[in-house]
Write a protein that holds these residues in place. Structure first.
Motif, PDB file in Angstrom:
ATOM      1  N   GLN A 194       2.238   9.922  24.697  1.00 23.39           N
ATOM      2  CA  GLN A 194       0.610   9.780  24.654  1.00 23.39           C
ATOM      3  C   GLN A 194      -0.071  11.166  24.550  1.00 23.39           C
ATOM      4  OE1 GLN A 194      -1.576   8.715  28.166  1.00 23.39           O
ATOM      5  NE2 GLN A 194       0.085   9.427  29.623  1.00 23.39           N
ATOM      6  N   TYR A 195       0.818  12.173  24.625  1.00 29.82           N
ATOM      7  CA  TYR A 195       0.199  13.540  24.607  1.00 29.82           C
ATOM      8  C   TYR A 195       0.631  14.067  23.057  1.00 29.82           C
ATOM      9  CZ  TYR A 195       0.602  12.992  29.565  1.00 29.82           C
ATOM     10  OH  TYR A 195       0.318  12.397  31.089  1.00 29.82           O
ATOM     11  N   ALA A 236      -6.563  21.969  34.296  1.00 27.36           N
ATOM     12  CA  ALA A 236      -5.808  21.824  33.241  1.00 27.36           C
ATOM     13  C   ALA A 236      -6.129  20.712  32.320  1.00 27.36           C
ATOM     14  CB  ALA A 236      -4.463  21.473  34.166  1.00 27.36           C
ATOM     15  N   THR A 237      -6.686  19.573  32.687  1.00 27.48           N
ATOM     16  CA  THR A 237      -7.187  18.572  31.881  1.00 27.48           C
ATOM     17  C   THR A 237      -8.188  19.011  30.768  1.00 27.48           C
ATOM     18  OG1 THR A 237      -6.539  16.820  33.269  1.00 27.48           O
ATOM     19  CG2 THR A 237      -7.765  16.363  31.634  1.00 27.48           C
ATOM     20  N   LEU A 238      -9.088  19.763  31.392  1.00 31.69           N
ATOM     21  CA  LEU A 238     -10.235  20.058  30.668  1.00 31.69           C
ATOM     22  C   LEU A 238      -9.932  21.422  29.700  1.00 31.69           C
ATOM     23  CD1 LEU A 238     -13.119  20.475  33.205  1.00 31.69           C
ATOM     24  CD2 LEU A 238     -12.754  18.751  31.455  1.00 31.69           C
ATOM     25  N   VAL A 239      -8.861  22.146  30.021  1.00 30.52           N
ATOM     26  CA  VAL A 239      -8.480  23.153  29.115  1.00 30.52           C
ATOM     27  C   VAL A 239      -7.328  22.760  27.985  1.00 30.52           C
ATOM     28  CG1 VAL A 239      -7.464  25.534  28.913  1.00 30.52           C
ATOM     29  CG2 VAL A 239      -8.969  24.997  31.032  1.00 30.52           C
ATOM     30  N   LEU A 240      -6.518  22.098  28.594  1.00 29.88           N
ATOM     31  CA  LEU A 240      -5.471  21.714  27.545  1.00 29.88           C
ATOM     32  C   LEU A 240      -5.841  20.621  26.827  1.00 29.88           C
ATOM     33  CD1 LEU A 240      -2.376  22.117  30.009  1.00 29.88           C
ATOM     34  CD2 LEU A 240      -3.418  23.676  28.334  1.00 29.88           C
ATOM     35  N   ARG A 241      -6.531  19.485  27.270  1.00 26.48           N
ATOM     36  CA  ARG A 241      -6.824  18.411  26.670  1.00 26.48           C
ATOM     37  C   ARG A 241      -5.579  17.782  25.736  1.00 26.48           C
ATOM     38  NH1 ARG A 241     -11.758  20.156  22.720  1.00 26.48           N
ATOM     39  NH2 ARG A 241     -10.331  21.908  22.327  1.00 26.48           N
ATOM     40  N   PRO A 242      -4.787  17.175  26.686  1.00 27.11           N
ATOM     41  CA  PRO A 242      -3.541  17.019  26.216  1.00 27.11           C
ATOM     42  C   PRO A 242      -3.310  15.707  25.496  1.00 27.11           C
ATOM     43  CG  PRO A 242      -3.469  16.686  28.472  1.00 27.11           C
ATOM     44  CD  PRO A 242      -4.970  17.045  28.290  1.00 27.11           C
ATOM     45  N   HIS A 243      -4.219  14.768  25.483  1.00 25.46           N
ATOM     46  CA  HIS A 243      -3.830  13.507  25.058  1.00 25.46           C
ATOM     47  C   HIS A 243      -4.056  13.806  23.313  1.00 25.46           C
ATOM     48  CE1 HIS A 243      -4.517  12.605  29.090  1.00 25.46           C
ATOM     49  NE2 HIS A 243      -3.712  11.338  28.852  1.00 25.46           N
ATOM     50  N   GLY A 247      -8.406   9.171  25.359  1.00 29.59           N
ATOM     51  CA  GLY A 247      -7.494   9.552  26.430  1.00 29.59           C
ATOM     52  C   GLY A 247      -8.038  10.814  27.130  1.00 29.59           C
ATOM     53  N   ASP A 248      -8.359  11.849  26.594  1.00 29.98           N
ATOM     54  CA  ASP A 248      -8.899  12.935  27.280  1.00 29.98           C
ATOM     55  C   ASP A 248     -10.009  12.516  28.244  1.00 29.98           C
ATOM     56  OD1 ASP A 248      -6.875  14.738  26.445  1.00 29.98           O
ATOM     57  OD2 ASP A 248      -7.931  15.193  24.567  1.00 29.98           O
ATOM     58  N   VAL A 249     -10.805  11.809  27.795  1.00 22.62           N
ATOM     59  CA  VAL A 249     -12.081  11.657  28.476  1.00 22.62           C
ATOM     60  C   VAL A 249     -11.786  10.539  29.612  1.00 22.62           C
ATOM     61  CG1 VAL A 249     -14.462  10.148  28.577  1.00 22.62           C
ATOM     62  CG2 VAL A 249     -13.729  11.704  26.366  1.00 22.62           C
ATOM     63  N   LEU A 250     -10.902   9.698  29.457  1.00 22.40           N
ATOM     64  CA  LEU A 250     -10.477   8.900  30.642  1.00 22.40           C
ATOM     65  C   LEU A 250      -9.811   9.807  31.536  1.00 22.40           C
ATOM     66  CD1 LEU A 250     -10.178   6.059  32.019  1.00 22.40           C
ATOM     67  CD2 LEU A 250      -8.067   5.881  30.700  1.00 22.40           C
ATOM     68  N   SER A 251      -8.858  10.646  31.470  1.00 22.04           N
ATOM     69  CA  SER A 251      -8.097  11.430  32.057  1.00 22.04           C
ATOM     70  C   SER A 251      -8.970  12.282  33.002  1.00 22.04           C
ATOM     71  CB  SER A 251      -6.750  12.048  31.484  1.00 22.04           C
ATOM     72  OG  SER A 251      -7.559  12.998  30.557  1.00 22.04           O
TER      73      SER A 251
END
Length: 766
Positions: free
Chosen positions: A491-492, A538-545, A550-554
């Protein structure tokens, strides 16, 4: 399931409306001794007050065991840390002296009687509507003259409302079952998000449960709310389960010494400094002073209706019967020095689901084994069905593909199961080591810990090693790796494929905080906030999805966890926040978690993949999802350093049939000579040459062997080359053996580098 789902979000907002349909009452929910019993022995004690008709119901079984004891009774009522009632009664002045001195006989009675009209009972209306009300009553019998405490009984009060509702448990379990069915069907498509949402749903449930494990003073309403998700952590209510009895016996046979009681309610054993007691002092009881005034309402009230229960002739006292009553009673003694006091965090939570604290880790171990056994059984049945289908030659081509991919499919689901049981095993295994109880329980904790951590570590090593040997893009184009191990990283985005380790590391660090820093609530909350803040950053900077959704939900879930962790500061004992503000904050946190569960449910609905039933698979070029993904087309380097464009996609493969986009498993660099731009000379082909020779000679200016017949999209315009152009010698047989035509390149006018007589009209866009 869907009909009970709204109860999750409306659970904390609808009490006022629902209470109008239910009779208001206050009743005892637990009874304990706050001092070792000397004069009064209690076997059963249940009292309920109904304000609608000003009546009292009781079911009491007690005995007085000392003769000629004159006592005063102190009644203390604590509601959210406040003491609205604290009165001392002279028992000789009520019930016509029937309790002066205390009669020596067994008293067993149950009835509902109206209270005297002269006795006013003023209780705020909110007390009958607030879920998990924090209130208790204490009755202390003190000997006249000496001031010695002869009996002390504490009873917590309840109004029947609680945030721990079976409907919520069934609703959350129904959501999980629906997510599993959707994930199981969709898992044949590696690009589906349904399996990932299934795992993330359990992560959310387990986060709510683990947020109750810190050594802080949680309000009762939040503790009860967290019990709705205990099943997701493998903690099932089993007060009379033979499993708990077996675990308890095992611990005692292998050096276990901790308390193994799992009573019907754990609230009676809660540390008196914590909710729902909120005791102001250091001791576990309020000692009445000799100057405590008597309440005039009680003194002048007519208790003639109650006197009949106490004026019966007293039977002969039998000391053996008192001893038997004392040994058979379920009422326990809980003092500040008792070993059975439940401290904040894991002990209170697991005891609330009727599991002794020392049994929790072994219980998780056994539940995990059951889950693994069920998984093995499901895939064993699937394997048998495949064998039967092969023998009957049903759709042989598809069966061969399914047989080849079946082991990969099994690996993927065992990875998902391991990811789900990772948090419970790690948290309770580390916590079991701190108890130092049974050596066998510790051994099982070590085995389970090494099992899940070792499995994740080994798979991560395989994934990262392959990514380093090839490249990260190969993980998404290699069919076996994508299906087998994509349950963790698919998913990433390609560049962020190891991000799944962050979620597992969060649970691991939380487990360390819970176990290693137990008893230090302030430190635990600070570390908890730091961990959650790291996840948000980490989620805001990397936006891994791969997808924006997916990024918004995480990000939303990470912010919810961070805010709830920040609000836990109000529950630190050292800050001494008043019980009512703490309760309001707890309700806010519970509502936040409820909304998060609803958001996850909506996300699961959107990723059910129902559209696959009527939509045909899209190609890579026409798929809007893949076209917007980083993995749709990436610029890579060939062996000689040339830039080449390689098209690949996580959805290129499917267990249901042939690859949607048959991309090679390894990126093959293109021949750089085949993609060079035209030189500054035009390409002209005469009609006579095209008719007379099947091959085209290369000029000295430049040549290119295309290796195939020119497609129809090339249009040829007859033209006569300039006579002054020197022709190069013909190519050798080895040079031209792969060509069907030889294209002569000649100089053109300086104004245009390309000849207007040859144009390319591709049939398909690239």
């Amino acid at each position: 399931m869907f009909s009970s789902l709204p109860s999750i979000s409306l659970l904390l907002l609808s009490w006022a409306l629902l209470s109008s349909c239910r009779e208001q009452q206050l009743f005892t929910s637990s009874v304990t001794y706050c001092e070792p019993p000397e004069t009064l022995l209690i076997q059963q004690f249940y009292v309920a007050y109904f304000p609608s008709n000003h009546s009292l119901s009781f079911n009491i079984s007690a005995a007085s065991v000392e003769p000629n004891v004159n006592v005063t009774a102190n009644l203390y009522l604590n509601v959210y840390g406040m003491g609205p009632v604290n009165v001392t009664l002279d028992l000789c002045n009520i019930l016509h002296g029937a309790l002066c001195p205390l009669p020596m006989y067994n008293f067993t009675g149950a009835d509902s009687i109206p209270l005297p009209s002269s006795l006013s009972v003023s209780i705020p209306g909110i007390a009958y509507k607030m879920p998990d009300i924090e209130a208790f009553a204490q009755l202390t019998l003190t000997q006249v003259g000496t001031g010695q405490v002869k009996a002390c009984v504490q009873s917590t009060l309840s109004n029947g409302w609680t945030t721990h509702q079976p409907a919520v448990e069934w609703a959350t379990g129904g959501i999980a079952l629906f997510a599993f069915l959707s994930a199981f069907w969709q898992s044949i498509y590696p690009d589906s998000l349904a399996p990932f949402r299934f795992v993330e749903l359990f992560y959310l449930y387990q986060t709510i449960v683990s947020s109750n494990f810190l050594s802080i003073n949680y309000p009762s309403v939040y503790r009860s709310f967290g019990l709705n998700f205990a099943w997701a952590m493998g903690l099932f209510s089993s007060s009379s389960s033979t499993i708990q009895q077996s675990v308890t016996n095992m611990r005692h046979l292998t050096g276990g010494h901790l308390d193994d009681r799992s009573s019907d309610t754990a609230v009676g054993f809660v540390n008196r400094k914590l909710s729902p007691y909120n005791f102001p002092g250091k001791s576990a009881l309020v000692i009445p002073s000799s100057s405590s005034p008597s309440n005039s309402d009680f003194s002048v009230a007519d208790f003639s209706s109650l006197a009949a229960f106490f004026t019966a002739p007293a039977p002969t006292a039998d000391p053996s019967s008192f001893k038997q009553l004392s040994s058979s009673t379920d009422v326990q003694t809980v003092t500040s020095a008792s070993s059975n006091v439940l401290q904040a965090g894991v002990p209170i939570y697991v005891s609330s689901v009727h599991i002794p604290t020392a049994n929790a880790s072994t219980t998780i171990f056994l539940v995990s084994l059951m889950v693994l056994a069920i998984t093995v059984a499901i895939f064993a049945v699937g394997r048998v069905l495949l064998i039967i289908s092969q023998r009957r030659n049903w759709k042989r081509t598809k069966l061969e593909r399914a047989t080849t991919a079946f082991p990969w499919f099994v690996k993927a689901w065992f990875l998902r199961v391991t990811a789900i049981i990772f948090a419970p095993i790690v948290i309770f295994a580390l916590y079991q080591w701190t108890l130092k109880d049974s050596w066998l329980a510790v051994l099982l904790a070590v085995i389970s810990f090494l099992g899940v951590v070792g499995a994740i570590a080994f798979v991560s090593f395989v994934i990262i090693r392959y990514a380093f040997q090839k490249d990260s893009a190969s993980l998404f184009s290699h069919r076996e790796y994508l299906i087998s191990y994509g349950a963790l990283f698919a998913q990433y985005r390609t560049s962020q494929f190891p991000f799944y380790l962050v979620a597992l590391a969060i649970f691991f660090l939380k487990a360390v905080v819970i176990a290693a820093v137990e008893g230090h609530g302030q430190t635990q909350v600070i570390l908890w906030v730091i961990i959650e803040a790291f996840l948000v950053i980490a989620t805001l900077v990397l936006r891994p999805h791969q997808t924006r959704g997916g990024d918004v939900l995480s990000t939303y879930l990470a912010i919810t966890r961070l805010v709830s962790a920040g609000l836990f500061i109000a529950f630190i004992e050292g800050l001494a926040v008043a019980p009512i503000p703490r309760t309001v904050i707890a309700v806010i946190i519970a509502v936040m978690w409820s909304v998060a569960v609803l958001v996850m449910f909506v996300s699961i609905l959107l990723n059910t993949g129902v559209q696959r039933l009527w939509k045909k698979p899209q190609s890579v070029a026409s798929s809007p999802t893949l076209a917007s993904s980083e993995n749709s087309s990436v610029l890579e380097k060939g062996k000689n350093g040339e830039s080449v464009t390689v098209v690949r996609s996580p959805s290129s493969f499917s267990l249901a049939g042939r690859p949607i986009n048959p991309t090679p498993e390894q990126n093959i660099p293109l021949d750089p000579r085949a993609i060079q731009p035209y030189p500054s000379s035009s390409i002209m082909l005469t009609a006579s040459d095209a008719q007379s020779s099947p091959r085209v000679e290369h000029s000295s200016v430049g040549s290119s062997t295309l290796g195939s017949v020119l497609p129809r999209r090339w249009s040829v315009t007859p033209s006569t080359p300039p006579m002054s152009l020197p022709m190069s010698p013909p190519m050798s047989t080895s040079q031209s053996s792969g060509s069907a035509f030889t294209i002569s390149q000649v100089s053109s006018s300086p104004q245009s580098p390309y000849s207007p007589h040859l144009r390319s009209t591709p049939e398909h866009g690239h």
